[in-house]
Design a protein around this motif. Structure first.
Motif, short mmCIF file in Angstrom:
data_model
loop_
_atom_site.label_atom_id
_atom_site.label_comp_id
_atom_site.label_asym_id
_atom_site.label_seq_id
_atom_site.Cartn_x
_atom_site.Cartn_y
_atom_site.Cartn_z
N GLY A 1 6.23 5.25 16.53
CA GLY A 1 7.00 6.48 16.65
C GLY A 1 8.34 6.26 17.32
N ASP A 2 9.34 7.04 16.93
CA ASP A 2 10.68 6.93 17.51
C ASP A 2 11.27 8.33 17.64
N PRO A 3 11.82 8.67 18.82
CA PRO A 3 12.34 10.03 19.02
C PRO A 3 13.55 10.37 18.16
N VAL A 4 14.26 9.35 17.69
CA VAL A 4 15.47 9.59 16.88
C VAL A 4 15.17 9.50 15.39
N TRP A 5 14.49 8.41 14.98
CA TRP A 5 14.31 8.12 13.56
C TRP A 5 12.97 8.63 13.02
N GLY A 6 12.09 9.10 13.86
CA GLY A 6 10.77 9.55 13.42
C GLY A 6 9.76 8.42 13.51
N PRO B 1 19.54 -0.56 5.93
CA PRO B 1 19.51 -0.37 7.39
C PRO B 1 18.26 0.31 7.92
N ALA B 2 17.69 1.25 7.15
CA ALA B 2 16.52 1.99 7.64
C ALA B 2 15.31 1.09 7.82
N ALA B 3 15.29 -0.06 7.14
CA ALA B 3 14.13 -0.96 7.21
C ALA B 3 14.21 -1.94 8.36
N ARG B 4 15.32 -1.96 9.09
CA ARG B 4 15.47 -2.92 10.19
C ARG B 4 14.41 -2.70 11.26
N PRO B 5 13.69 -3.76 11.67
CA PRO B 5 12.71 -3.61 12.76
C PRO B 5 13.40 -3.17 14.04
N ALA B 6 12.74 -2.24 14.73
CA ALA B 6 13.32 -1.73 15.97
C ALA B 6 13.18 -2.72 17.11
N ARG C 1 0.83 -1.20 0.00
CA ARG C 1 0.00 0.00 0.00
C ARG C 1 0.86 1.24 0.00
N ALA C 2 0.42 2.22 -0.78
CA ALA C 2 1.15 3.49 -0.81
C ALA C 2 1.07 4.19 0.54
N ASP C 3 0.00 3.93 1.31
CA ASP C 3 -0.15 4.57 2.62
C ASP C 3 0.48 3.74 3.74
N ASN C 4 1.15 2.63 3.37
CA ASN C 4 1.82 1.83 4.38
C ASN C 4 3.33 1.98 4.25
N VAL C 5 3.74 3.23 4.03
CA VAL C 5 5.15 3.59 3.89
C VAL C 5 5.49 4.60 4.98
N ILE C 6 6.63 4.41 5.63
CA ILE C 6 7.07 5.34 6.65
C ILE C 6 8.35 6.03 6.20
N ILE C 7 8.66 7.12 6.87
CA ILE C 7 9.96 7.80 6.68
C ILE C 7 10.76 7.56 7.94
N SER C 8 11.83 6.79 7.81
CA SER C 8 12.67 6.44 8.96
C SER C 8 14.08 6.98 8.73
N GLY C 9 14.45 7.96 9.53
CA GLY C 9 15.77 8.57 9.35
C GLY C 9 15.93 9.23 8.01
N GLY C 10 14.83 9.75 7.46
CA GLY C 10 14.88 10.43 6.17
C GLY C 10 14.73 9.51 4.97
N GLU C 11 14.58 8.20 5.18
CA GLU C 11 14.45 7.25 4.08
C GLU C 11 13.05 6.63 4.07
N LYS C 12 12.53 6.43 2.86
CA LYS C 12 11.23 5.76 2.73
C LYS C 12 11.40 4.26 2.95
N VAL C 13 10.48 3.69 3.74
CA VAL C 13 10.50 2.25 4.02
C VAL C 13 9.08 1.70 3.84
N SER C 14 8.95 0.73 2.95
CA SER C 14 7.65 0.07 2.76
C SER C 14 7.48 -1.01 3.83
N LEU C 15 6.48 -0.80 4.69
CA LEU C 15 6.23 -1.81 5.73
C LEU C 15 5.75 -3.12 5.13
N ASP C 16 5.08 -3.05 3.99
CA ASP C 16 4.65 -4.28 3.32
C ASP C 16 5.85 -5.09 2.85
N ALA C 17 6.88 -4.40 2.33
CA ALA C 17 8.09 -5.09 1.89
C ALA C 17 8.82 -5.72 3.07
#
Length: 381
Positions: A316-321, A349-354, A280-296
């Motif tokens: 939500g994350d205080p460092v990565w957004g 790296p931006a896609a790594r689960p926290a 989904r286009a709406d299931n994308v986050i911005i983590s540390g300035g990079e787009k990450v598809s949660l579906d992927a």
């Protein structure tokens, strides 16, 4: 214009009777809803009116989006049924195993009406493989079909592995349609190894149900990718959203005289017309300035041992957004470092689960899909 009447789906046979009238234009248009919803609300028996061509209105409330009421014409519903018949090799008898207030359930009934065959109606309630097998045994036509969501198929395959009678019932189906959400390759492989014919379907209420089977558009359906998002055209398109002209204009657009539905799904269309959906286009986050598809991320995580039922949501994350979080129903957690390394290797790296969040049971919608809003709340605790 035409009256719109609420029809509880507690009695599928009653829904079938009313649907025949709606499709023939001799009855009201129908809004099928769960029986409990009618009992617990002050919803009036009649709503509307709706345009004369509209036969059914499907009320959707997805795991992330706001509810909407999709208006489907008789022409769109029957075009979908005809295209499905051709794709499946002919008309046949259907087993209804999904609630009739979802488009996949409604289409089982529409296909039966169009084919002139009597569907076998599974009793409402908790899905039980043994009950499914019992009712499937009542199918008498040479061509036999049913429509399921992935969790139902998984439960049937689990049961079939230990019960030859259930396996025999499954292999007698000419085709089992599976859709409503992403279907893991591992689940399809299990079905193939057992000799069960499964077809992955892609579509939505806005396309009168599945309009792409195993990546191939059916009927006169055409799919294109515009800026990475899939758009669909063809006879199966809905008329729009009841009482929501703004959303209708946003999702249904005209391009040089041809009407297209903007799905909101990310994907691609190969040179031979094969459609692939990545999320989904709406299931994308911005983590540390990079787009990450949660579906992927979810697809990759589910391919790891012991994580086939995992769900990946945002937190939500205080460092990565925002960061991906894996939610899993399990007693013991898998090795988070191994999961993170596998994801980083393929997606960066931006896609790594926290983190991993363990729950007793994944919250599900009535359709069997994960309730992502509830899961995000759990992930953010």
């Amino acid at each position: 214009m035409r009256p719109l009447r609420v029809v509880p789906v507690g009695d599928p046979l009653h829904v079938l009777t009313e649907l025949r009238l709606a499709l023939s234009a001799s009855g009201d248009a129908l809004l099928p809803v769960p029986a409990t919803e009618v009992a617990e609300s002050s919803r009036p028996d009649r709503l509307g009116p709706v345009p004369r061509r509209v036969a059914v209105v499907i009320e959707t409330s997805g795991s992330t989006a706001a509810p909407k009421r999709v208006m489907l014409s008789t022409d769109a519903l029957l075009a979908s049924a005809a295209a499905s018949s051709v794709a499946l090799g002919g008309d046949g008898q259907w087993l209804l195993a999904l609630p009739a207030h979802y488009i996949a359930g409604v289409q089982v009934l529409v296909r039966s009406i169009a084919a002139g065959t009597e569907p076998v109606l599974l009793p409402p309630g908790h899905f039980d493989p043994a009950v499914f097998a019992e009712y499937a045994g009542r199918l008498v036509e040479p061509l036999r079909f049913t429509s399921l969501v992935p969790v139902q198929l998984a439960r049937l395959l689990d049961a079939a592995a230990d019960n030859p009678a259930i396996l025999a019932v499954l292999t007698r189906f000419t085709g089992i349609l599976v859709g409503g959400q992403a279907v893991s390759p591992a689940l399809i492989e299990r079905a193939v190894l057992l000799g069960v014919r499964v077809l992955r379907t892609y579509g939505s209420s806005e396309t009168a149900g599945g309009c792409v089977y195993d990546g191939v558009p059916i009927g006169n359906t055409v799919v294109r990718a515009v800026d990475g998002q899939l758009e669909i055209s063809g006879s199966v398109l809905a008329d729009g959203y009841l009482g929501d002209e703004e959303r209708t204009r946003d999702r249904f657009v005209d391009d040089r005289g041809l009407r297209w539905y903007r799905t909101g799904d990310l994907g691609a269309v190969a040179a031979d017309g094969t459609v692939s959906v990545t999320g989904r286009a709406d299931n994308v986050i911005i983590s540390g300035g990079e787009k990450v598809s949660l579906d992927a991320v979810e697809a990759l995580v589910r391919a790891l041992p012991g994580l086939s039922e995992a769900v990946v949501v945002r937190s939500g994350d205080p460092v990565w957004g925002q960061v991906p979080v894996v939610v899993l129903a399990a007693a013991e957690p898998p090795d988070l470092d191994q999961v993170r390394a596998a994801v980083a290797l393929r997606l960066g790296p931006a896609a790594r689960p926290a983190c991993l969040v363990l729950v007793e049971a994944l919250p599900l919608l009535a359709s069997g899909k994960p309730d992502r809003q509830a899961l995000e709340a759990l992930a953010g605790r």
